[in-house]
Each structure stands twice: as structure tokens, then as C-alpha cells.
Write an enzyme that holds these catalytic residues in place. Structure first.
Site, mmCIF file in Angstrom:
data_model
loop_
_atom_site.group_PDB
_atom_site.id
_atom_site.type_symbol
_atom_site.label_atom_id
_atom_site.label_comp_id
_atom_site.label_asym_id
_atom_site.label_seq_id
_atom_site.Cartn_x
_atom_site.Cartn_y
_atom_site.Cartn_z
ATOM 1 N N LYS A 1 -11.656 81.471 -9.114
ATOM 2 C CA LYS A 1 -11.598 82.104 -10.044
ATOM 3 C C LYS A 1 -10.073 82.936 -10.186
ATOM 4 O O LYS A 1 -9.280 82.869 -11.092
ATOM 5 C CB LYS A 1 -12.543 82.841 -10.598
ATOM 6 C CG LYS A 1 -13.808 82.249 -10.900
ATOM 7 C CD LYS A 1 -15.006 82.912 -11.094
ATOM 8 C CE LYS A 1 -16.311 82.238 -11.694
ATOM 9 N NZ LYS A 1 -17.484 82.896 -11.758
ATOM 10 N N GLN B 1 -20.031 88.736 -10.926
ATOM 11 C CA GLN B 1 -20.491 87.521 -10.223
ATOM 12 C C GLN B 1 -22.270 87.760 -9.736
ATOM 13 O O GLN B 1 -22.356 88.747 -9.151
ATOM 14 C CB GLN B 1 -19.641 87.296 -9.046
ATOM 15 C CG GLN B 1 -20.028 86.085 -8.361
ATOM 16 C CD GLN B 1 -19.635 84.342 -9.143
ATOM 17 O OE1 GLN B 1 -18.803 84.717 -10.083
ATOM 18 N NE2 GLN B 1 -20.334 83.518 -9.016
ATOM 19 N N ASP C 1 -17.881 85.894 -19.639
ATOM 20 C CA ASP C 1 -19.064 84.857 -19.120
ATOM 21 C C ASP C 1 -20.018 84.370 -20.201
ATOM 22 O O ASP C 1 -20.870 83.523 -20.173
ATOM 23 C CB ASP C 1 -19.943 85.384 -17.938
ATOM 24 C CG ASP C 1 -19.480 85.184 -16.799
ATOM 25 O OD1 ASP C 1 -19.097 84.051 -16.512
ATOM 26 O OD2 ASP C 1 -19.796 85.876 -15.651
HETATM 27 N N1 GUN Z 1 -23.097 82.682 -10.476
HETATM 28 C C1 GUN Z 1 -23.242 81.447 -10.847
HETATM 29 N N2 GUN Z 1 -22.581 80.910 -11.827
HETATM 30 C C2 GUN Z 1 -22.058 82.068 -12.536
HETATM 31 C C3 GUN Z 1 -20.971 82.138 -13.568
HETATM 32 O O1 GUN Z 1 -20.811 81.236 -14.229
HETATM 33 N N3 GUN Z 1 -20.721 83.629 -13.907
HETATM 34 C C4 GUN Z 1 -21.010 84.538 -12.835
HETATM 35 N N4 GUN Z 1 -20.686 85.726 -13.111
HETATM 36 N N5 GUN Z 1 -21.963 84.273 -11.735
HETATM 37 C C5 GUN Z 1 -22.350 83.019 -11.427
#
Ligand code: GUN
Length: 291
Positions: A52, A96, A119
Site C-alpha cells: 500500500k 491494518q 477503508d
Molecule cells: N486486512 C485484510 N484486508 C484489509 C483491508 O482491506 N483493510 C485493512 N485495514 N485491513 C485488512
């Protein structure tokens, strides 16, 4: 069979975003800035967050990575979130998941200011999503919609079966695909671990979204000819023949299902890159709202 190439599509979306960033910079506007909070050393999470941050660099965003130890208390994490909520240089941020067990995930997600929740996990944004109000769509379902739309996979009036009811993928996916929207208007069945006769249901599906987190669960005998298959899973499976000692497997048994599929996403290179591209899109939107 057509591969739904998430890597290529995500690259195109990132190019579009990079162009927008160039325009923003030219006109003296703020550069979008995404922050990511990573608690602990979960291997997969470290990989995702790294990807990311790298994607931010690629499109010209600013990024901040906040790495916290496994032992971080819930209160300390909530403090970090509050700082990000009030920092005007940050347009959006993510925490995350998963978080260490001693931290209440719901409490953390609710602490993120909805305007910075790129998110789309805050209850306010989930509510807006369900009510078809403008908001940040969760990146993985959003990426799947975008992939279906760009490959012109017809969803209107189609039978879609979603396997898995997670808050991040399955549940929002089922809501979005049933809405009156591009890549919507589908008749959606949401299935899960208590569903009876799953195979009977998947055999009737025009589109299957597999998001249950079990490697190679969906096999060729479970789908009909001409099906579209979206594989959200990504699991490390031990494989002594690989240098790293593992290979990445989706929730779909690619070899058997791809023989019947009209469209299918590969793993890796399908849904994963799309998730990152849509997170960037949400961050651009957050920055746009702020200026
Ligand atoms: N863990 C797995 N997928 C995601 C996501 O799209 N965002 C976040 N913050 N954590 C994740």
C-alpha cells in the site's frame, strides 16, 4: 476463458490517479496523504501494508507508515488514531487488520473519523454504503465492482453467489451487487459456513465470489459452464518446491474451475492489486473533499 487481470486493471487505475495527482500539484493543491497503522509483525499484513505504501509512492501520494509493536495497548493505539484524526496533513488512514487479540477491533474501527476512514469500515460509512449514499466503499468489494465493470461482465439480473459473510468482503459485496448501480442489480445469495447444500446453490450461480478464506475450496464440480469466478482468497500453502517454502493459493481451485469459467480472476494478480488501487482512489476522494 478470459482472465480478469487485476494487475493490469489496477495499473491502469493507478495511472489515472497519478494523472489526477499531477493536476492537483500543478494547480497548487494539496498532495493526497495516506497513513497506515500496522500493529505487530503478521507476515501477510506486513506484505499488504508495504504494498500500500509502495503504491502511494507510485502515484505521487505522500504516505506515512506507523509501525507499532505487538505489545501496544488498546489505549496507546486509540491515541495514535486520535492524532491521525486531528492531523490536517493526513487525508485518510487505515488500521491494518487483524489486530492482536488483546485489542478490541470494533472499538478501534469506531475510533477512526468517518471522513478519514478510507477503508470504509466505520459504522457510519457502512450505513451510508448500505443506503446508497456517497461514502468510501470498502476497497476489496469496490475493486471487484470495478473489475466486473471494466471487463463488461453483465451482473444485472444475474444470480450471484457470495461465499463468506465477513464485514470486509462478503457482507458488503452482497449488498453492493444487489444495488441499483453499475455492476449491480444482481440477485444475490450470501452463503456461509452454516449454509446447507452449498454446491446446489453455487451450481446455479452465474457469478461466484469466493471469500471464505479456505484454500482451493471452490472446485470445478461446484460451478456451471460459463460462470464468472471472483477469487478473494489468498493463503500461504506449504510447498517445498518453492524457494520461500510456500505458494499463494486462492479460495478457488483454478485448474478445475477455469475449464468451465467464462471469466476468472487469478491469484495472485486478481483481486489483490484491485484492493490497493481502490484504497488509493478513496484517498484521492478524501483529499478532494478536504480541499
Ligand atoms: N486486512 C485484510 N484486508 C484489509 C483491508 O482491506 N483493510 C485493512 N485495514 N485491513 C485488512
Amino acid at each position: 476463458m478470459t482472465l480478469l487481470d487485476g494487475k493490469k486493471t489496477a495499473a491502469a487505475i493507478k495511472e489515472e490517479i497519478a494523472l489526477s495527482v499531477t493536476e492537483l500539484k500543478k494547480s497548487g493543491k494539496k498532495t493526497p496523504h495516506l497513513a497506515a497503522v500496522l500493529v505487530g509483525t503478521n507476515g501477510a499484513s506486513m506484505t499488504y501494508v508495504g504494498a500500500k505504501v509502495k503504491a502511494c509512492d507510485l502515484v505521487g501520494f505522500e504516505s506515512t507508515l506507523i509501525e507499532l509493536p505487538d505489545t501496544t495497548s488498546e489505549a496507546a493505539l486509540l491515541d495514535v488514531i486520535e492524532n491521525l484524526n486531528t492531523d490536517p496533513s493526513i487525508d485518510g488512514f487505515i488500521v491494518q487488520l487483524p489486530l492482536p487479540k488483546h485489542i478490541d477491533e470494533d472499538k478501534v474501527l469506531m475510533a477512526v473519523h468517518p471522513d478519514k476512514d478510507v477503508d470504509g469500515f466505520h459504522p457510519t460509512n457502512v450505513g451510508k454504503m448500505a443506503l446508497e449514499l456517497p461514502t468510501f466503499l470498502p476497497a476489496t468489494p469496490y475493486g471487484i465492482l470495478e473489475l466486473l465493470e471494466r471487463y463488461q461482465v453483465e451482473t444485472s439480473g444475474k444470480n450471484v453467489v457470495v461465499i463468506g459473510r465477513s464485514h470486509i468482503v462478503g457482507r458488503p459485496m452482497s449488498i453492493l451487487l444487489s444495488q441499483k448501480r453499475a455492476a449491480g442489480n444482481a440477485t444475490v445469495t450470501l452463503t456461509h459456513s452454516r449454509t446447507k447444500n452449498l454446491k446446489e446453490i453455487t451450481l446455479k450461480a452465474d457469478i461466484v465470489v469466493a471469500a471464505l478464506g479456505i484454500a482451493e475450496f471452490l472446485t470445478g464440480d461446484m460451478v456451471k459452464e460459463g460462470v464468472t469466478i471472483i477469487d478473494v482468497g489468498i493463503t500461504r500453502v506449504e510447498d517445498a518446491s518453492k524457494k520461500k517454502g510456500f505458494r499463494l493459493a486462492g479460495d478457488v481451485h483454478f485448474e478445475s474451475t477455469s475449464k468451465k469459467a467464462a471469466f476468472i480472476t487469478p491469484v495472485p494478480g486478481g483481486v489483490g492489486p484491485m484492493t490497493i488501487a481502490m484504497l488509493l482512489k478513496n484517498t484521492l476522494l478524501a483529499c478532494d473533499r478536504n480541499s
